[in-house]
Design a protein around this motif. Sequence first.
Motif, mmCIF file in Angstrom:
data_model
loop_
_atom_site.group_PDB
_atom_site.id
_atom_site.type_symbol
_atom_site.label_atom_id
_atom_site.label_comp_id
_atom_site.label_asym_id
_atom_site.label_seq_id
_atom_site.Cartn_x
_atom_site.Cartn_y
_atom_site.Cartn_z
ATOM 1 N N UNK A 14 0.824 -1.219 0.000
ATOM 2 C CA UNK A 14 0.000 0.000 0.000
ATOM 3 C C UNK A 14 0.853 1.262 0.000
ATOM 4 N N UNK A 15 1.875 1.332 0.823
ATOM 5 C CA UNK A 15 2.690 2.548 0.922
ATOM 6 C C UNK A 15 3.361 2.876 -0.411
ATOM 7 N N UNK A 16 3.972 1.888 -1.034
ATOM 8 C CA UNK A 16 4.628 2.102 -2.336
ATOM 9 C C UNK A 16 3.585 2.442 -3.391
ATOM 10 N N UNK A 17 2.447 1.756 -3.361
ATOM 11 C CA UNK A 17 1.369 2.021 -4.314
ATOM 12 C C UNK A 17 0.939 3.486 -4.233
ATOM 13 N N UNK A 18 0.704 3.985 -3.012
ATOM 14 C CA UNK A 18 0.270 5.376 -2.836
ATOM 15 C C UNK A 18 1.350 6.348 -3.304
ATOM 16 N N UNK A 19 2.603 6.054 -2.999
ATOM 17 C CA UNK A 19 3.692 6.939 -3.439
ATOM 18 C C UNK A 19 3.795 6.998 -4.955
ATOM 19 N N UNK A 20 3.657 5.864 -5.619
ATOM 20 C CA UNK A 20 3.737 5.839 -7.083
ATOM 21 C C UNK A 20 2.529 6.551 -7.699
ATOM 22 N N UNK A 21 1.361 6.430 -7.073
ATOM 23 C CA UNK A 21 0.174 7.138 -7.536
ATOM 24 C C UNK A 21 0.427 8.637 -7.463
ATOM 25 N N UNK A 22 0.910 9.111 -6.317
ATOM 26 C CA UNK A 22 1.172 10.540 -6.149
ATOM 27 C C UNK A 22 2.270 11.019 -7.095
ATOM 28 N N UNK A 23 3.309 10.235 -7.262
ATOM 29 C CA UNK A 23 4.398 10.604 -8.184
ATOM 30 C C UNK A 23 3.854 10.780 -9.605
ATOM 31 N N UNK A 24 2.985 9.873 -10.018
ATOM 32 C CA UNK A 24 2.422 9.931 -11.371
ATOM 33 C C UNK A 24 1.519 11.145 -11.549
ATOM 34 N N UNK A 25 0.684 11.443 -10.544
ATOM 35 C CA UNK A 25 -0.208 12.601 -10.634
ATOM 36 C C UNK A 25 0.593 13.905 -10.579
ATOM 37 N N UNK A 26 1.610 13.942 -9.728
ATOM 38 C CA UNK A 26 2.429 15.152 -9.618
ATOM 39 C C UNK A 26 3.197 15.411 -10.909
ATOM 40 N N UNK A 27 3.615 14.363 -11.580
ATOM 41 C CA UNK A 27 4.327 14.490 -12.849
ATOM 42 C C UNK A 27 3.464 15.243 -13.861
ATOM 43 N N UNK A 28 2.190 14.865 -13.970
ATOM 44 C CA UNK A 28 1.276 15.537 -14.887
ATOM 45 C C UNK A 28 1.051 16.988 -14.509
ATOM 46 N N UNK A 29 0.883 17.260 -13.222
ATOM 47 C CA UNK A 29 0.652 18.631 -12.754
ATOM 48 C C UNK A 29 1.888 19.493 -12.999
ATOM 49 N N UNK A 30 3.066 18.942 -12.768
ATOM 50 C CA UNK A 30 4.297 19.710 -12.998
ATOM 51 C C UNK A 30 4.478 20.043 -14.472
ATOM 52 N N UNK A 31 4.122 19.111 -15.335
ATOM 53 C CA UNK A 31 4.218 19.382 -16.778
ATOM 54 C C UNK A 31 3.280 20.517 -17.171
ATOM 55 N N UNK A 32 2.083 20.511 -16.623
ATOM 56 C CA UNK A 32 1.114 21.535 -16.985
ATOM 57 C C UNK A 32 1.489 22.891 -16.405
ATOM 58 N N UNK A 33 1.775 22.925 -15.118
ATOM 59 C CA UNK A 33 2.035 24.202 -14.451
ATOM 60 C C UNK A 33 3.471 24.677 -14.629
ATOM 61 N N UNK A 34 4.322 23.830 -15.186
ATOM 62 C CA UNK A 34 5.729 24.159 -15.448
ATOM 63 C C UNK A 34 6.429 24.703 -14.208
ATOM 64 N N UNK A 35 6.178 24.054 -13.086
ATOM 65 C CA UNK A 35 6.852 24.434 -11.850
ATOM 66 C C UNK A 35 6.998 23.204 -10.974
ATOM 67 N N UNK A 36 7.909 23.281 -10.053
ATOM 68 C CA UNK A 36 8.135 22.179 -9.136
ATOM 69 C C UNK A 36 7.023 22.168 -8.091
ATOM 70 N N UNK A 37 6.303 21.101 -8.026
ATOM 71 C CA UNK A 37 5.199 20.977 -7.085
ATOM 72 C C UNK A 37 5.677 20.137 -5.909
ATOM 73 N N UNK A 38 5.562 20.687 -4.718
ATOM 74 C CA UNK A 38 6.054 19.973 -3.539
ATOM 75 C C UNK A 38 4.929 19.321 -2.740
ATOM 76 N N UNK A 39 3.708 19.849 -2.860
ATOM 77 C CA UNK A 39 2.585 19.224 -2.163
ATOM 78 C C UNK A 39 2.217 17.934 -2.885
ATOM 79 N N UNK A 40 2.003 16.893 -2.114
ATOM 80 C CA UNK A 40 1.643 15.619 -2.727
ATOM 81 C C UNK A 40 0.198 15.680 -3.201
ATOM 82 N N UNK A 41 0.014 15.281 -4.457
ATOM 83 C CA UNK A 41 -1.327 15.209 -5.013
ATOM 84 C C UNK A 41 -1.513 13.842 -5.662
ATOM 85 N N UNK A 42 -2.677 13.276 -5.488
ATOM 86 C CA UNK A 42 -3.735 13.685 -4.570
ATOM 87 C C UNK A 42 -3.288 13.517 -3.125
#
Length: 168
Positions: A14-42
């Motif tokens: 579960x812990x690794x699953x949640x981290x990979x989920x957040x990493x994947x979502x943050x990757x998309x948000x960073x590409x769109x907003x073109x900035x380093x996002x530090x808050x974990x999303x979701x």
Amino acid sequence: MNNIILQDVKKEDISVFKNKLQESFMFGAQKYFEENITDKIPEEKDIDESLNTNDTYSYHLILNNEKVGGTIVEINDKTNHNELHFFFIYPEYQNKKIGYLSWKAIENKYPQTKIWTCYTPYFEKRNINFYVNKCGFHIVAFYNQYNKLEGIESGPEEFFKFEKVINK
């Protein structure tokens, strides 16, 4: 390319699953907003809520014996109206048609489904293209400051609701 396999997420994963989920979502948000996002999303509480909802199932997406993504689905055996809570492909595997193969594996796992529903933030244009043009979903609602979805307390301020009606 081989087929995608859905492998149950075990308690110890579960812990690794949640981290990979957040990493994947943050990757998309960073590409769109073109900035380093530090808050974990979701937020972790949103993932936990999804994982602990009745009738949800979480899976690793496996291709050639490698984890390439994951999903959490809610399956209603009475109505066959099912919901995709989270669906993600690891950043290093994106844009390789793995998302589409993974979606087809999910559909094949639940052939009794009459309607699939999912939500995605408005800024994720890749998701809009993916769900509508590749997977056959339709946008059925746009939630924003003027049209709020009852019960949603966190998450993006603007997002789409998609549905895919399966003709049987």
